[in-house]
Write a protein that holds these residues in place. Structure first.
Motif, PDB file in Angstrom:
ATOM      1  N   ALA A 332       0.835  -1.212   0.000  1.00  0.00           N
ATOM      2  CA  ALA A 332       0.000   0.000   0.000  1.00  0.00           C
ATOM      3  C   ALA A 332       0.864   1.255   0.000  1.00  0.00           C
ATOM      4  N   GLY A 333       2.011   1.204  -0.688  1.00  0.00           N
ATOM      5  CA  GLY A 333       2.905   2.372  -0.736  1.00  0.00           C
ATOM      6  C   GLY A 333       2.470   3.384  -1.780  1.00  0.00           C
ATOM      7  N   VAL A 334       3.456   4.152  -2.256  1.00  0.00           N
ATOM      8  CA  VAL A 334       3.177   5.204  -3.232  1.00  0.00           C
ATOM      9  C   VAL A 334       2.345   4.664  -4.398  1.00  0.00           C
ATOM     10  N   MET A 335       2.786   3.528  -4.950  1.00  0.00           N
ATOM     11  CA  MET A 335       2.118   3.000  -6.137  1.00  0.00           C
ATOM     12  C   MET A 335       0.850   2.222  -5.778  1.00  0.00           C
ATOM     13  N   GLY A 336       0.942   1.360  -4.756  1.00  0.00           N
ATOM     14  CA  GLY A 336      -0.184   0.499  -4.414  1.00  0.00           C
ATOM     15  C   GLY A 336      -1.448   1.279  -4.070  1.00  0.00           C
ATOM     16  N   GLY A 337      -1.304   2.299  -3.219  1.00  0.00           N
ATOM     17  CA  GLY A 337      -2.474   3.111  -2.842  1.00  0.00           C
ATOM     18  C   GLY A 337      -3.102   3.744  -4.073  1.00  0.00           C
ATOM     19  N   LEU A 352      -6.879  -3.926  -0.833  1.00  0.00           N
ATOM     20  CA  LEU A 352      -5.535  -3.354  -0.731  1.00  0.00           C
ATOM     21  C   LEU A 352      -4.870  -3.968   0.491  1.00  0.00           C
ATOM     22  N   LYS A 353      -3.790  -4.717   0.233  1.00  0.00           N
ATOM     23  CA  LYS A 353      -3.157  -5.445   1.338  1.00  0.00           C
ATOM     24  C   LYS A 353      -1.730  -4.968   1.579  1.00  0.00           C
ATOM     25  N   ASP A 354      -1.380  -4.867   2.851  1.00  0.00           N
ATOM     26  CA  ASP A 354       0.010  -4.573   3.225  1.00  0.00           C
ATOM     27  C   ASP A 354       0.343  -5.457   4.425  1.00  0.00           C
ATOM     28  N   ILE A 355       1.605  -5.407   4.886  1.00  0.00           N
ATOM     29  CA  ILE A 355       1.951  -6.160   6.099  1.00  0.00           C
ATOM     30  C   ILE A 355       2.026  -5.230   7.303  1.00  0.00           C
ATOM     31  N   ASP A 356       1.911  -3.952   7.017  1.00  0.00           N
ATOM     32  CA  ASP A 356       2.146  -2.967   8.061  1.00  0.00           C
ATOM     33  C   ASP A 356       0.906  -2.071   8.194  1.00  0.00           C
ATOM     34  N   GLN A 357       0.350  -1.984   9.417  1.00  0.00           N
ATOM     35  CA  GLN A 357      -0.899  -1.232   9.604  1.00  0.00           C
ATOM     36  C   GLN A 357      -0.726   0.240   9.219  1.00  0.00           C
ATOM     37  N   GLN A 420       8.121 -14.186  -2.870  1.00  0.00           N
ATOM     38  CA  GLN A 420       7.363 -14.675  -1.722  1.00  0.00           C
ATOM     39  C   GLN A 420       5.905 -14.200  -1.795  1.00  0.00           C
ATOM     40  N   VAL A 421       5.743 -12.911  -2.109  1.00  0.00           N
ATOM     41  CA  VAL A 421       4.394 -12.332  -2.184  1.00  0.00           C
ATOM     42  C   VAL A 421       3.585 -13.030  -3.283  1.00  0.00           C
ATOM     43  N   MET A 422       4.223 -13.324  -4.405  1.00  0.00           N
ATOM     44  CA  MET A 422       3.526 -14.009  -5.492  1.00  0.00           C
ATOM     45  C   MET A 422       3.090 -15.413  -5.056  1.00  0.00           C
ATOM     46  N   LEU A 459       2.548  -5.502 -15.068  1.00  0.00           N
ATOM     47  CA  LEU A 459       1.711  -4.332 -15.392  1.00  0.00           C
ATOM     48  C   LEU A 459       2.433  -3.152 -14.774  1.00  0.00           C
ATOM     49  N   HIS A 460       3.203  -2.457 -15.590  1.00  0.00           N
ATOM     50  CA  HIS A 460       4.048  -1.388 -15.067  1.00  0.00           C
ATOM     51  C   HIS A 460       3.330  -0.045 -15.195  1.00  0.00           C
ATOM     52  N   PHE A 461       2.776   0.406 -14.078  1.00  0.00           N
ATOM     53  CA  PHE A 461       2.115   1.712 -14.021  1.00  0.00           C
ATOM     54  C   PHE A 461       3.183   2.781 -13.798  1.00  0.00           C
ATOM     55  N   PHE A 462       2.847   4.015 -14.141  1.00  0.00           N
ATOM     56  CA  PHE A 462       3.801   5.108 -13.951  1.00  0.00           C
ATOM     57  C   PHE A 462       3.315   6.048 -12.859  1.00  0.00           C
ATOM     58  N   ASN A 463       4.246   6.715 -12.245  1.00  0.00           N
ATOM     59  CA  ASN A 463       3.966   7.585 -11.109  1.00  0.00           C
ATOM     60  C   ASN A 463       3.877   9.044 -11.580  1.00  0.00           C
ATOM     61  N   PRO A 464       2.893   9.831 -11.221  1.00  0.00           N
ATOM     62  CA  PRO A 464       1.697   9.498 -10.444  1.00  0.00           C
ATOM     63  C   PRO A 464       0.644   8.758 -11.287  1.00  0.00           C
TER      64      PRO A 464
HETATM   65  P1  NAI Z   1       6.852   1.861  -1.387  1.00  0.00           P
HETATM   66  O1  NAI Z   1       8.080   1.587  -0.639  1.00  0.00           O
HETATM   67  O2  NAI Z   1       6.213   3.199  -1.318  1.00  0.00           O
HETATM   68  O3  NAI Z   1       5.749   0.811  -0.964  1.00  0.00           O
HETATM   69  C1  NAI Z   1       5.987  -0.550  -0.772  1.00  0.00           C
HETATM   70  C2  NAI Z   1       4.928  -1.079   0.187  1.00  0.00           C
HETATM   71  O4  NAI Z   1       5.002  -2.498   0.191  1.00  0.00           O
HETATM   72  C3  NAI Z   1       5.108  -0.620   1.634  1.00  0.00           C
HETATM   73  O5  NAI Z   1       3.894  -0.086   2.093  1.00  0.00           O
HETATM   74  C4  NAI Z   1       5.454  -1.907   2.381  1.00  0.00           C
HETATM   75  O6  NAI Z   1       4.929  -1.917   3.688  1.00  0.00           O
HETATM   76  C5  NAI Z   1       4.770  -2.932   1.510  1.00  0.00           C
HETATM   77  N1  NAI Z   1       5.297  -4.280   1.644  1.00  0.00           N
HETATM   78  C6  NAI Z   1       6.583  -4.673   1.780  1.00  0.00           C
HETATM   79  N2  NAI Z   1       6.631  -6.013   1.857  1.00  0.00           N
HETATM   80  C7  NAI Z   1       5.373  -6.470   1.781  1.00  0.00           C
HETATM   81  C8  NAI Z   1       4.775  -7.757   1.790  1.00  0.00           C
HETATM   82  N3  NAI Z   1       5.498  -8.861   1.923  1.00  0.00           N
HETATM   83  N4  NAI Z   1       3.430  -7.834   1.686  1.00  0.00           N
HETATM   84  C9  NAI Z   1       2.682  -6.735   1.552  1.00  0.00           C
HETATM   85  N5  NAI Z   1       3.196  -5.491   1.533  1.00  0.00           N
HETATM   86  C10 NAI Z   1       4.520  -5.368   1.635  1.00  0.00           C
HETATM   87  O7  NAI Z   1       7.171   1.462  -2.911  1.00  0.00           O
HETATM   88  P2  NAI Z   1       6.566   2.036  -4.264  1.00  0.00           P
HETATM   89  O8  NAI Z   1       7.310   3.247  -4.673  1.00  0.00           O
HETATM   90  O9  NAI Z   1       5.083   2.104  -4.167  1.00  0.00           O
HETATM   91  O10 NAI Z   1       6.972   0.884  -5.284  1.00  0.00           O
HETATM   92  C11 NAI Z   1       6.331  -0.364  -5.284  1.00  0.00           C
HETATM   93  C12 NAI Z   1       6.690  -1.097  -6.575  1.00  0.00           C
HETATM   94  O11 NAI Z   1       6.307  -0.318  -7.675  1.00  0.00           O
HETATM   95  C13 NAI Z   1       8.184  -1.356  -6.756  1.00  0.00           C
HETATM   96  O12 NAI Z   1       8.342  -2.593  -7.421  1.00  0.00           O
HETATM   97  C14 NAI Z   1       8.634  -0.230  -7.639  1.00  0.00           C
HETATM   98  O13 NAI Z   1       9.769  -0.550  -8.391  1.00  0.00           O
HETATM   99  C15 NAI Z   1       7.411  -0.089  -8.539  1.00  0.00           C
HETATM  100  N6  NAI Z   1       7.245   1.220  -9.151  1.00  0.00           N
HETATM  101  C16 NAI Z   1       7.482   2.371  -8.453  1.00  0.00           C
HETATM  102  C17 NAI Z   1       7.324   3.611  -9.073  1.00  0.00           C
HETATM  103  C18 NAI Z   1       7.556   4.874  -8.294  1.00  0.00           C
HETATM  104  O14 NAI Z   1       7.715   5.914  -8.946  1.00  0.00           O
HETATM  105  N7  NAI Z   1       7.549   4.846  -6.985  1.00  0.00           N
HETATM  106  C19 NAI Z   1       6.923   3.714 -10.488  1.00  0.00           C
HETATM  107  C20 NAI Z   1       6.628   2.452 -11.089  1.00  0.00           C
HETATM  108  C21 NAI Z   1       6.810   1.256 -10.443  1.00  0.00           C
END
Ligand code: NAI
Length: 718
Positions: A332-337, A352-357, A420-422, A459-464
């Protein structure tokens, strides 16, 4: 009294009902939307002769123009017809012809009504503007607009004449100069719609409206102007001020790269108070001039490429897809949210799943904030934003994954974590297609260890995510057609443009960004000032300079990506030391407020003067062309490698992906179209000279060398 049209291919139909109301129906066969083709215009012209004689004989009391398609009136002029116009004279003639036919509608001696239930754009809007009345449905997708400037032209079928007359100058400029469409409520407010009615009762309401019109209960619409607007629009000094302001704004927004908005303002300013014949002529003349510009040709090309990209998979392959009724996002980081928000905004339930509340909470907040912003911008209502947010289920475990058809993982960029996640996702949702949002890891490696690796794709999305229109759809060597089709179609359903790429390091966009950013770093090392480097590429039309972009990406992420690509693709990548030096100095870029630029409250200010202490800055001026050519020719060279390695389908995909993925200036038609305009031979010679002066990273790719030797181009000239 239904009868087929003389040429059934255009789908134009006409009937007269028992109340002597004529109904003209547009229903282009074999297409989900109606387009205004030259053939349709010709048939309409023939039909108009019949209508005129029926009216003269008293057989018709009113005429309704409507669509036989669900959700569209007319989506605009067929862009293929625009692309096929060889030059200014032909474009001008096509415009004059459209004007002539539409003005025949305006002159009919019975009330004419455009019944608009859905998308109404360009030529469709101009057709409606030549009717006496417009009744509009409140359907979600209903939009009325004149987006021609986005193709580098202006409305050429009377839009610049009719719209200001109907809604006032300011409102008309607001639509024509920006290309922004009006939703039903706004259309009603400015007088573009006489009446807005519920979509569910559209047909009955239209019939009632027509009845009221025939009974003389409805007047022709007049512009609804507020007092201040009247003061501006109805006095010569007021109008001068209004046009001056519009020109200033258009100049600032187009940065001088796009001639169409200013031309549209000039046409409207000049035609006010002129005889209609002269005003229409002025419009046709301007359209001819604009249609022949390089800018317009480039914009039309990019538009066509994006249409083509949507059809990259055959209907047979697409039919194999798993329909996605519910999806999940892991991380649920930058991209996931943001990906979860995208799903919800498109009415797709998502877990939307994460490991951290805390991370989960912050991802959910991010999604809620994006939905709130979309509703504030009028994309949907406030209540609807709430309903959409309710489609997102936050989770710390896999309990809700049972019904999920597709999973996107967006966890940290580390191979073992992703594998592992997969594996976990596979056991929680055994039938689901699994997609990775990785930027630089191998999709095939991520699929290792999962049973059924054929169900894994990228599926490679772009930021934002909510702003960037591109999704790279990555086919791994083991990805099945079914998985590919599922991901491709999902990208389309989420409103994105998918481009198919092979599972090679950096896929396409990041791979091409690599040498471009590296060269900008080399220039910093060589002593060129930050502002000069960024300024040179902004002057080329890039939305931001490469060093500002590095700040946005972050030096940690950029360093990681370039190391990955260097390991896989060789020394062309990642040899600049700038990134390491910035990291050593504690600079991560925008995320910690320390990069090439200074930041305050997350907003960028000026260049950080302390950066100069890290690098030797020379007083020798570096020519802008040299900066541009070093950065961009390396990108062209890398594109040649990528094409030869079949990372993408061909040069068209490179051009589209860079426009949609990094905002490469669309008015240049794409990187390789621009390269062709310079000449491959010229670029090849420049690279050879740069290689001698600065090193092997410039050595021309074999494909480029062959093309130069055989005088070939990347793109065709249409
Ligand atoms: P981020 O560091 O903001 O978020 C990663 C999230 O994954 C964190 O919330 C973390 O708690 C969670 N996480 C870690 N291990 C986990 C697990 N085992 N199960 C569930 N959640 C887990 O990273 P960000 O920037 O969102 O990037 C995520 C992916 O997207 C990466 O593969 C990155 O390369 C890709 N990406 C990032 C872009 C960017 O501009 N930030 C653009 C395109 C792709």
């Amino acid at each position: 009294m239904d009868r087929p049209s003389p040429d059934p291919d255009t789908g134009l139909r006409f009937r007269i009902d028992a109340d002597h109301v004529g109904w003209v129906t547009f229903d282009l066969p074999g297409s989900s939307v109606n387009l205004l083709t030259p053939e349709l215009l010709r048939e309409l012209d023939i039909l108009l002769s019949e209508l005129e004689s029926r009216i003269a004989n008293g057989q018709l009391l009113a005429l309704v123009l409507h669509s036989g398609k669900e959700g569209t009136f007319i989506a605009g002029v067929d862009v293929e017809a625009i692309a096929a116009l060889p030059g200014a004279a032909e474009a001008r003639a096509a415009s004059a012809e459209g004007q002539r036919v539409f003005r025949r509608i305006e002159r009919l001696r019975v009330p004419t009504i455009a019944a608009i239930d859905g998308v109404c754009m360009g030529g469709g809007t101009e057709l409606a503007l030549h009717c006496d009345h417009r009744i509009v449905s409140d359907r979600d997708s209903t939009r009325i607009g004149l987006p021609e400037v986005r193709l580098g032209i202006l409305p050429g079928f009377g839009g610049t004449v009719r719209l200001p007359a109907l809604v006032g100058i300011q409102n008309a400029l607001g639509m024509i100069v920006t290309g922004r469409a009006a939703r039903p409520a706004r259309a009603r407010r400015i007088g573009l719609a006489d009446r807005v009615v519920p979509a569910g009762r559209f047909h009955d309401e239209t019939a009632r409206f027509v009845h009221d019109v025939v009974a003389g209960h409805i007047d022709r619409a007049a512009p609804r102007l507020r007092f201040a607007q009247r003061l501006l629009e109805r006095t010569a000094p007021g109008r001068r001020l209004l046009f001056r302001t519009a020109r200033q704004r258009a100049t600032a927004e187009s940065k001088g790269f796009y001639p169409a908005p200013l031309k549209a303002i000039d046409v409207i300013a000049t035609s006010i108070g002129r005889r209609p014949d002269d005003a229409y002529e002025l419009e046709a003349e301007a359209l001819g001039t604009l249609a022949a510009t390089d800018e317009s040709r480039s914009l039309v090309r990019v538009f066509r490429l994006s249409q083509q990209a949507r059809r990259a998979l055959s209907p047979e392959v697409l039919a194999e897809r798993r329909p996605v009724g519910r999806m999940a996002v892991i991380g649920a980081g930058v991209m996931g949210g943001a990906i979860a928000e995208l799903a919800a905004a498109n009415d797709l339930p998502v877990v939307l799943k994460d490991i951290d509340q805390d991370a989960l909470d912050s991802g959910l907040r991010h999604a809620a904030e994006l939905l709130r912003k979309a509703s504030a911008a009028g994309v949907f209502g406030e209540a609807e934003a709430g309903l959409k947010f309710a489609l997102i289920t936050g989770a710390l475990d896999y309990e809700e994954f049972g019904e999920v058809d597709l999973v996107v993982e967006a966890v940290v960029e580390r191979l073992p974590v992703k594998q592992q996640v997969m594996r976990e996702a596979r056991s929680a949702a055994p039938g689901a297609v699994l997609a990775s949002n990785t930027s630089a890891l191998s999709v095939d490696a991520i699929a290792d260890g999962v049973d059924r690796p054929d169900t894994v794709l990228g599926l490679h999305f772009f930021n934002p995510v909510h702003k960037m229109p591109l999704v790279e759809v990555v086919r791994g060597p083991r990805t099945s057609n079914r998985s590919l089709a599922t991901g491709f179609r999902l990208a389309l359903d989420l409103g994105k443009t998918p481009v198919l790429v092979a599972d090679r390091p950096g896929f396409l966009v990041n791979r091409l960004l690599g040498p471009y950013l590296d060269e900008a770093g080399r220039l910093v090392e060589a002593g060129a000032p930050v502002a000069v480097i960024d300024g040179a590429l902004e002057a080329f039309g890039m939305p931001m300079g490469p060093l500002r972009l590095l700040d946005e990406i972050g030096f940690d992420v950029a360093g990681h990506a370039s190391r990955e690509m260097a390991a896989a693709l060789g020394d062309r990548f990642g040899s600049a030391t700038v990134v390491e030096r910035m990291l050593e100095d504690g600079r991560l870029g925008k995320k910690n407020g320390r990069g090439f630029y200074r930041y305050e409250g997350g907003r960028s200010r000026d260049v950080d003067p302390t950066v100069a202490q890290l690098f030797r800055v020379t007083d020798e001026p570096v020519p802008g062309d040299d900066i541009r050519h070093r950065c961009l020719f390396r990108m062209v060279n890398e594109a040649a490698y990528a094409i030869e390695e079949e990372v993408i389908g061909g040069p068209d995909d490179v051009d589209l992906a860079l426009v949609l993925g990094i905002g490469f200036p669309p008015f240049r038609g794409g990187l390789l179209r621009w390269a062709d305009s310079i000449g491959i031979d010229t670029i090849h010679s420049a690279l050879t000279a740069y290689a001698a002066a600065h090193g092997d990273r410039f050595a021309p790719a074999p494909l480029l060398a062959r093309m130069a030797a055989h005088n070939q181009m990347f793109t065709d000239s249409t």
